[in-house]
Design a protein around this motif. Structure first.
Motif, PDB file in Angstrom:
ATOM      1  N   VAL A 104      41.381  38.685  52.960  1.00 21.55           N
ATOM      2  CA  VAL A 104      41.079  40.118  51.753  1.00 21.55           C
ATOM      3  C   VAL A 104      41.888  40.611  51.583  1.00 21.55           C
ATOM      4  O   VAL A 104      41.924  41.435  50.153  1.00 21.55           O
ATOM      5  CB  VAL A 104      40.737  41.000  53.474  1.00 21.55           C
ATOM      6  CG1 VAL A 104      40.983  42.768  52.232  1.00 21.55           C
ATOM      7  CG2 VAL A 104      39.481  40.428  53.851  1.00 21.55           C
ATOM      8  N   GLN A 105      43.516  40.361  52.176  1.00 16.40           N
ATOM      9  CA  GLN A 105      44.454  40.984  50.985  1.00 16.40           C
ATOM     10  C   GLN A 105      45.329  40.443  49.459  1.00 16.40           C
ATOM     11  O   GLN A 105      44.741  41.269  48.551  1.00 16.40           O
ATOM     12  CB  GLN A 105      46.206  40.590  51.761  1.00 16.40           C
ATOM     13  CG  GLN A 105      47.155  40.604  51.143  1.00 16.40           C
ATOM     14  CD  GLN A 105      47.295  42.279  51.144  1.00 16.40           C
ATOM     15  OE1 GLN A 105      46.586  43.186  51.655  1.00 16.40           O
ATOM     16  NE2 GLN A 105      47.862  42.504  50.005  1.00 16.40           N
ATOM     17  N   GLU A 106      44.026  38.996  49.260  1.00 17.64           N
ATOM     18  CA  GLU A 106      44.350  38.286  48.329  1.00 17.64           C
ATOM     19  C   GLU A 106      43.191  38.782  47.335  1.00 17.64           C
ATOM     20  O   GLU A 106      43.691  39.341  45.981  1.00 17.64           O
ATOM     21  CB  GLU A 106      43.971  36.842  48.553  1.00 17.64           C
ATOM     22  CG  GLU A 106      43.965  35.872  47.492  1.00 17.64           C
ATOM     23  CD  GLU A 106      45.234  36.671  47.059  1.00 17.64           C
ATOM     24  OE1 GLU A 106      45.041  35.515  45.568  1.00 17.64           O
ATOM     25  OE2 GLU A 106      46.161  35.948  47.087  1.00 17.64           O
ATOM     26  N   ALA A 107      42.167  39.262  47.852  1.00 14.18           N
ATOM     27  CA  ALA A 107      41.060  39.951  47.256  1.00 14.18           C
ATOM     28  C   ALA A 107      41.870  40.740  46.478  1.00 14.18           C
ATOM     29  O   ALA A 107      41.351  41.146  45.130  1.00 14.18           O
ATOM     30  CB  ALA A 107      39.565  40.250  47.686  1.00 14.18           C
ATOM     31  N   TRP A 108      42.284  42.063  47.233  1.00 12.01           N
ATOM     32  CA  TRP A 108      43.062  43.068  46.594  1.00 12.01           C
ATOM     33  C   TRP A 108      43.968  42.879  45.750  1.00 12.01           C
ATOM     34  O   TRP A 108      43.865  43.800  44.871  1.00 12.01           O
ATOM     35  CB  TRP A 108      43.216  43.880  47.914  1.00 12.01           C
ATOM     36  CG  TRP A 108      44.580  44.969  47.342  1.00 12.01           C
ATOM     37  CD1 TRP A 108      46.491  45.015  47.605  1.00 12.01           C
ATOM     38  CD2 TRP A 108      44.077  46.003  46.521  1.00 12.01           C
ATOM     39  NE1 TRP A 108      46.668  45.732  46.516  1.00 12.01           N
ATOM     40  CE2 TRP A 108      45.824  46.333  46.484  1.00 12.01           C
ATOM     41  CE3 TRP A 108      43.562  46.356  45.710  1.00 12.01           C
ATOM     42  CZ2 TRP A 108      45.392  47.876  45.035  1.00 12.01           C
ATOM     43  CZ3 TRP A 108      43.200  47.370  44.929  1.00 12.01           C
ATOM     44  CH2 TRP A 108      44.574  48.018  44.902  1.00 12.01           C
ATOM     45  N   LEU A 109      44.895  41.864  45.462  1.00 12.42           N
ATOM     46  CA  LEU A 109      45.863  41.273  44.842  1.00 12.42           C
ATOM     47  C   LEU A 109      45.509  40.490  43.552  1.00 12.42           C
ATOM     48  O   LEU A 109      45.470  41.490  42.036  1.00 12.42           O
ATOM     49  CB  LEU A 109      46.778  39.846  45.414  1.00 12.42           C
ATOM     50  CG  LEU A 109      47.552  40.755  46.435  1.00 12.42           C
ATOM     51  CD1 LEU A 109      48.161  39.293  46.579  1.00 12.42           C
ATOM     52  CD2 LEU A 109      48.519  41.941  46.297  1.00 12.42           C
ATOM     53  N   ARG A 110      44.039  40.617  43.697  1.00 10.48           N
ATOM     54  CA  ARG A 110      43.781  39.768  42.604  1.00 10.48           C
ATOM     55  C   ARG A 110      42.821  40.897  41.539  1.00 10.48           C
ATOM     56  O   ARG A 110      42.356  40.712  40.746  1.00 10.48           O
ATOM     57  CB  ARG A 110      42.226  38.261  42.722  1.00 10.48           C
ATOM     58  CG  ARG A 110      42.882  37.598  43.161  1.00 10.48           C
ATOM     59  CD  ARG A 110      42.065  36.262  43.509  1.00 10.48           C
ATOM     60  NE  ARG A 110      42.782  34.869  44.402  1.00 10.48           N
ATOM     61  CZ  ARG A 110      41.534  33.947  44.515  1.00 10.48           C
ATOM     62  NH1 ARG A 110      40.762  33.819  43.965  1.00 10.48           N
ATOM     63  NH2 ARG A 110      42.627  32.799  44.634  1.00 10.48           N
ATOM     64  N   LEU A 111      42.201  41.954  42.775  1.00  7.30           N
ATOM     65  CA  LEU A 111      41.646  42.955  42.298  1.00  7.30           C
ATOM     66  C   LEU A 111      42.959  43.316  41.004  1.00  7.30           C
ATOM     67  O   LEU A 111      42.053  44.067  40.367  1.00  7.30           O
ATOM     68  CB  LEU A 111      40.450  43.398  43.369  1.00  7.30           C
ATOM     69  CG  LEU A 111      40.239  45.346  42.576  1.00  7.30           C
ATOM     70  CD1 LEU A 111      38.926  44.762  41.566  1.00  7.30           C
ATOM     71  CD2 LEU A 111      39.830  46.517  43.828  1.00  7.30           C
ATOM     72  N   SER A 112      43.578  44.185  41.939  1.00 10.53           N
ATOM     73  CA  SER A 112      44.540  45.077  41.470  1.00 10.53           C
ATOM     74  C   SER A 112      45.505  44.513  40.287  1.00 10.53           C
ATOM     75  O   SER A 112      45.758  45.189  39.435  1.00 10.53           O
ATOM     76  CB  SER A 112      45.518  45.157  42.366  1.00 10.53           C
ATOM     77  OG  SER A 112      46.653  43.832  42.665  1.00 10.53           O
ATOM     78  N   ARG A 113      45.723  43.135  40.467  1.00  6.57           N
ATOM     79  CA  ARG A 113      45.729  42.910  39.036  1.00  6.57           C
ATOM     80  C   ARG A 113      44.850  42.776  37.483  1.00  6.57           C
ATOM     81  O   ARG A 113      44.728  42.867  36.224  1.00  6.57           O
ATOM     82  CB  ARG A 113      46.568  41.621  39.220  1.00  6.57           C
ATOM     83  CG  ARG A 113      46.951  41.041  40.033  1.00  6.57           C
ATOM     84  CD  ARG A 113      47.747  39.446  39.977  1.00  6.57           C
ATOM     85  NE  ARG A 113      47.433  38.276  40.287  1.00  6.57           N
ATOM     86  CZ  ARG A 113      47.385  37.622  41.633  1.00  6.57           C
ATOM     87  NH1 ARG A 113      48.097  38.275  42.287  1.00  6.57           N
ATOM     88  NH2 ARG A 113      46.342  36.913  41.904  1.00  6.57           N
ATOM     89  N   SER A 114      43.098  41.923  37.852  1.00  8.13           N
ATOM     90  CA  SER A 114      42.391  42.534  36.727  1.00  8.13           C
ATOM     91  C   SER A 114      41.427  43.539  36.717  1.00  8.13           C
ATOM     92  O   SER A 114      41.415  43.435  35.456  1.00  8.13           O
ATOM     93  CB  SER A 114      41.709  41.678  37.318  1.00  8.13           C
ATOM     94  OG  SER A 114      40.494  41.914  38.268  1.00  8.13           O
ATOM     95  N   GLY A 115      41.470  45.172  37.818  1.00  9.52           N
ATOM     96  CA  GLY A 115      41.201  45.917  37.774  1.00  9.52           C
ATOM     97  C   GLY A 115      39.560  45.438  38.028  1.00  9.52           C
ATOM     98  O   GLY A 115      38.870  44.887  38.017  1.00  9.52           O
ATOM     99  N   ALA A 116      38.272  47.081  37.356  1.00 13.96           N
ATOM    100  CA  ALA A 116      37.778  46.589  37.965  1.00 13.96           C
ATOM    101  C   ALA A 116      37.048  46.978  36.588  1.00 13.96           C
ATOM    102  O   ALA A 116      35.803  47.382  36.613  1.00 13.96           O
ATOM    103  CB  ALA A 116      36.987  48.091  39.157  1.00 13.96           C
ATOM    104  N   ASP A 117      36.945  47.192  35.808  1.00 13.85           N
ATOM    105  CA  ASP A 117      36.595  47.449  33.745  1.00 13.85           C
ATOM    106  C   ASP A 117      35.222  46.434  34.009  1.00 13.85           C
ATOM    107  O   ASP A 117      35.840  45.068  33.891  1.00 13.85           O
ATOM    108  CB  ASP A 117      37.390  47.275  32.692  1.00 13.85           C
ATOM    109  CG  ASP A 117      38.618  48.312  32.910  1.00 13.85           C
ATOM    110  OD1 ASP A 117      38.268  49.909  33.934  1.00 13.85           O
ATOM    111  OD2 ASP A 117      39.699  48.524  32.289  1.00 13.85           O
ATOM    112  N   GLY A 118      34.291  46.597  33.767  1.00 17.07           N
ATOM    113  CA  GLY A 118      33.598  45.312  33.152  1.00 17.07           C
ATOM    114  C   GLY A 118      32.628  45.370  35.005  1.00 17.07           C
ATOM    115  O   GLY A 118      31.404  44.427  34.405  1.00 17.07           O
ATOM    116  N   VAL A 119      32.972  45.395  35.490  1.00 13.74           N
ATOM    117  CA  VAL A 119      32.338  45.354  37.663  1.00 13.74           C
ATOM    118  C   VAL A 119      31.900  46.487  37.595  1.00 13.74           C
ATOM    119  O   VAL A 119      31.885  47.390  38.060  1.00 13.74           O
ATOM    120  CB  VAL A 119      33.297  45.489  38.031  1.00 13.74           C
ATOM    121  CG1 VAL A 119      33.069  44.844  39.600  1.00 13.74           C
ATOM    122  CG2 VAL A 119      34.167  43.981  38.221  1.00 13.74           C
TER     123      VAL A 119
END
Length: 292
Positions: free
Chosen positions: A36-51
């Motif tokens: 779950v923490q790795e998922a947060w890191l990926r989201l924080s790097r990529s952002g949620a634009d377009g999701v």
């Protein structure tokens, strides 16, 4: 509130759900937290634009992370890493912990998690994401580098394995508790016949001591009953708890937990007992709030 804080807040709304996905995939509470923490890191790097559907996007991200972790685990096992029982989720009956309830919803008992461990990583992913969380095969296929039809076949094979080898527990928790109480009393009194009477003829007991050799498995009512009598300890107190949402026991000696027993009870008989005895793993469980 800046964009990062806003995104973090949105992620926290989904954390409990994501840990439930990861726990079913990995059977490890600590590894589920890592995923779950790795998922947060990926989201924080990529952002949620377009999701458009953040919950769905995060579910597939966690699924992919867990798939990689399972493949790495399988490679380590081929190099000599011993298998182990899944982590039990231990709680007090009626405790109302939302995270615990999410982790063990839909009868995710230890016996089911043991069967899931026997699946190939891609089969486990397809089954967990589709059958437990309703993710469409069109989204699962790319995760396992297969067509949607092939992903459907993976889930189908996993489903047959689960249905054939994972007994579904009785839904009546009070009935489960009565069976566990009968098991406990018979073991305490040294009553072999009474023990056999509450065990299914094909019952399986799995014990994880943390020692070399991994999980020790015993099958058959007579042998399981003998094992229960052999491992009785003087001064042992059995605390009634929920283990993955089903009736279970935490055995305590001198105020220290020495084992956790998860029972699967079907049609009024014990069909599986999953026993964690590994002292290092017991220390990692949150057992401080159990009634003494």
């Amino acid at each position: 509130m800046n964009d990062h804080d806003f995104l973090a807040g949105r992620f926290e709304e989904h954390r409990t759900h994501l840990k439930a996905v990861a726990y079913r995939m990995l059977g490890s509470l600590s590894e589920a937290d890592d995923a779950v923490q790795e998922a947060w890191l990926r989201l924080s790097r990529s952002g949620a634009d377009g999701v458009d559907n953040l919950a769905g996007w995060l579910t597939t991200v966690v699924g992919r992370i867990c798939l990689d972790m399972l493949r790495s685990r399988r490679a380590r096992r081929e190099d000599g890493l011993e298998p182990r029982l899944p982590d039990p989720v231990v709680s007090v009956a009626g405790g109302g912990d939302p995270e615990h309830e999410a982790l063990v919803a839909d009868s995710v008992g230890l016996a089911l998690l043991v069967v899931l461990q026997s699946l190939a990583p891609a089969e486990r992913l397809a089954f967990v994401l589709h059958d437990m969380f309703g993710v469409p095969f069109e989204e699962i296929g790319p995760l396992v580098e297969r067509t949607p039809a092939a992903a459907r076949q993976l889930a189908s094979r996993a489903r047959r394995r689960v249905r054939g080898t994972a007994p579904r527990p009785d839904p009546d928790l009070a009935r489960q508790r009565r069976v566990v109480e009968a098991f406990q009393a018979a073991a305490r009194d040294g009553d072999f016949e009474a023990l056999v009477a509450v065990l299914h003829p094909d019952v399986v007991a799995r014990a994880d001591t943390g020692a070399a050799g991994g999980v020790v498995e015993t099958r058959g009512a007579a042998d399981v009953a003998r094992g229960a009598l052999f491992h009785r300890r003087a001064g042992q107190e059995g605390l009634h708890v929920l283990v993955n949402g089903s009736a279970g026991l935490v055995n305590v000696v001198d105020g220290r937990a020495v084992s956790v027993h998860g029972f699967t009870i079907t049609d009024g008989l014990v069909t599986a007992i999953d026993i964690l005895v590994d002292p290092e793993r017991l220390k990692d469980l949150d057992l401080a709030e159990l009634p003494g």
